[in-house]
Design a protein around this motif. Sequence first.
Motif, PDB file in Angstrom:
ATOM      1  N   VAL A 109       0.839  -1.202   0.000  1.00 47.96           N
ATOM      2  CA  VAL A 109       0.000   0.000   0.000  1.00 47.96           C
ATOM      3  C   VAL A 109       0.871   1.248   0.000  1.00 47.96           C
ATOM      4  O   VAL A 109       0.653   2.181  -0.786  1.00 47.96           O
ATOM      5  CB  VAL A 109      -0.947  -0.001   1.221  1.00 47.96           C
ATOM      6  N   LEU A 110       1.868   1.264   0.881  1.00 52.84           N
ATOM      7  CA  LEU A 110       2.755   2.425   0.962  1.00 52.84           C
ATOM      8  C   LEU A 110       3.454   2.666  -0.371  1.00 52.84           C
ATOM      9  O   LEU A 110       3.558   3.805  -0.828  1.00 52.84           O
ATOM     10  CB  LEU A 110       3.779   2.225   2.078  1.00 52.84           C
ATOM     11  N   GLY A 111       3.927   1.601  -0.997  1.00 53.20           N
ATOM     12  CA  GLY A 111       4.619   1.746  -2.278  1.00 53.20           C
ATOM     13  C   GLY A 111       3.729   2.336  -3.348  1.00 53.20           C
ATOM     14  O   GLY A 111       4.143   3.230  -4.092  1.00 53.20           O
ATOM     15  N   PHE A 112       2.492   1.856  -3.425  1.00 57.72           N
ATOM     16  CA  PHE A 112       1.545   2.348  -4.425  1.00 57.72           C
ATOM     17  C   PHE A 112       1.204   3.814  -4.186  1.00 57.72           C
ATOM     18  O   PHE A 112       1.281   4.648  -5.100  1.00 57.72           O
ATOM     19  CB  PHE A 112       0.278   1.494  -4.393  1.00 57.72           C
ATOM     20  N   VAL A 113       0.868   4.141  -2.945  1.00 59.05           N
ATOM     21  CA  VAL A 113       0.460   5.507  -2.626  1.00 59.05           C
ATOM     22  C   VAL A 113       1.627   6.479  -2.766  1.00 59.05           C
ATOM     23  O   VAL A 113       1.499   7.550  -3.367  1.00 59.05           O
ATOM     24  CB  VAL A 113      -0.138   5.580  -1.206  1.00 59.05           C
ATOM     25  N   SER A 114       2.775   6.099  -2.216  1.00 61.73           N
ATOM     26  CA  SER A 114       3.908   7.023  -2.229  1.00 61.73           C
ATOM     27  C   SER A 114       4.421   7.265  -3.639  1.00 61.73           C
ATOM     28  O   SER A 114       4.862   8.370  -3.968  1.00 61.73           O
ATOM     29  CB  SER A 114       5.037   6.504  -1.343  1.00 61.73           C
ATOM     30  N   ALA A 115       4.357   6.242  -4.497  1.00 60.69           N
ATOM     31  CA  ALA A 115       4.819   6.417  -5.871  1.00 60.69           C
ATOM     32  C   ALA A 115       3.951   7.438  -6.605  1.00 60.69           C
ATOM     33  O   ALA A 115       4.462   8.338  -7.282  1.00 60.69           O
ATOM     34  CB  ALA A 115       4.794   5.083  -6.613  1.00 60.69           C
ATOM     35  N   LEU A 116       2.632   7.320  -6.454  1.00 63.37           N
ATOM     36  CA  LEU A 116       1.737   8.270  -7.120  1.00 63.37           C
ATOM     37  C   LEU A 116       1.867   9.659  -6.513  1.00 63.37           C
ATOM     38  O   LEU A 116       1.923  10.662  -7.235  1.00 63.37           O
ATOM     39  CB  LEU A 116       0.289   7.783  -7.035  1.00 63.37           C
ATOM     40  N   ARG A 117       1.941   9.724  -5.182  1.00 59.03           N
ATOM     41  CA  ARG A 117       2.033  11.032  -4.526  1.00 59.03           C
ATOM     42  C   ARG A 117       3.336  11.732  -4.880  1.00 59.03           C
ATOM     43  O   ARG A 117       3.356  12.922  -5.231  1.00 59.03           O
ATOM     44  CB  ARG A 117       1.930  10.861  -3.010  1.00 59.03           C
ATOM     45  N   ALA A 118       4.446  10.998  -4.796  1.00 59.30           N
ATOM     46  CA  ALA A 118       5.748  11.613  -5.060  1.00 59.30           C
ATOM     47  C   ALA A 118       5.857  12.077  -6.507  1.00 59.30           C
ATOM     48  O   ALA A 118       6.411  13.140  -6.784  1.00 59.30           O
ATOM     49  CB  ALA A 118       6.866  10.616  -4.741  1.00 59.30           C
ATOM     50  N   THR A 119       5.323  11.282  -7.412  1.00 60.32           N
ATOM     51  CA  THR A 119       5.410  11.651  -8.823  1.00 60.32           C
ATOM     52  C   THR A 119       4.553  12.866  -9.131  1.00 60.32           C
ATOM     53  O   THR A 119       4.989  13.816  -9.778  1.00 60.32           O
ATOM     54  CB  THR A 119       4.974  10.467  -9.711  1.00 60.32           C
TER      55      THR A 119
END
Length: 221
Positions: A109-119
């Motif tokens: 979950v963290l990987g999915f959310v953080s990837a979209l947020r950071a990008t």
Amino acid sequence: MSTAGASAPAPKSLLERAFIDAVEHAGEVDAVRTRLLDAAYEQFCRMGIQRSSMEEIARRADLSRITVYRKFDTKDALVEQVLLREFRRYFDRFLVDIRSAQTVADRVVLGFVSALRATRSNSLIGGLIDTERGLLAGSLVDDGRMLATVRQFVAHQLRREQRAGNIADGLNVDLTAEMMVRISASFLLVPTDIVDLDDDDELAAIARQFIVPMVESPREP
């Protein structure tokens, strides 16, 4: 042993180099180069990549045009290095954030959310999504190398989970990583009016409903 006729190894992609730099804690040691990258980043954020020239970047950095070309032969080379630095910063942040997740589901979950947020929140890459989507899409999908690199990174994380006994040995990690990456990329590149991509809670709920089951063992009927 003779190496005649042996093919040279394929050059590493932008994301491969960014991840290696993050893992090895590589940093900028050339002050002039760093100054140019900072100026180029600011210029690209303000004007976009396609509308920015090397001359404008030189003026913003308060350096001569000759100095710019000594450091970077072409604008494409400068663009690549600016993007490389941004991807490296993301990997740096991700490797720190992931330590706080307690379970494999939490890490997915963290990987999915953080990837979209950071990008999306990155001033440069987020700006490309908004104003130069075609340029970004081309860099992601033209030859598939960037997507393949992200898939390899995700697959590497999944294999670590397998070795730790957190996911089933029989999971096809390469295919699972491929599906995860393609879902994330589609959210970045294709507009949606169903999902609020700025709502971390909504993204986390989507990840738990659709992404986490990819790594869970099927329940007994």
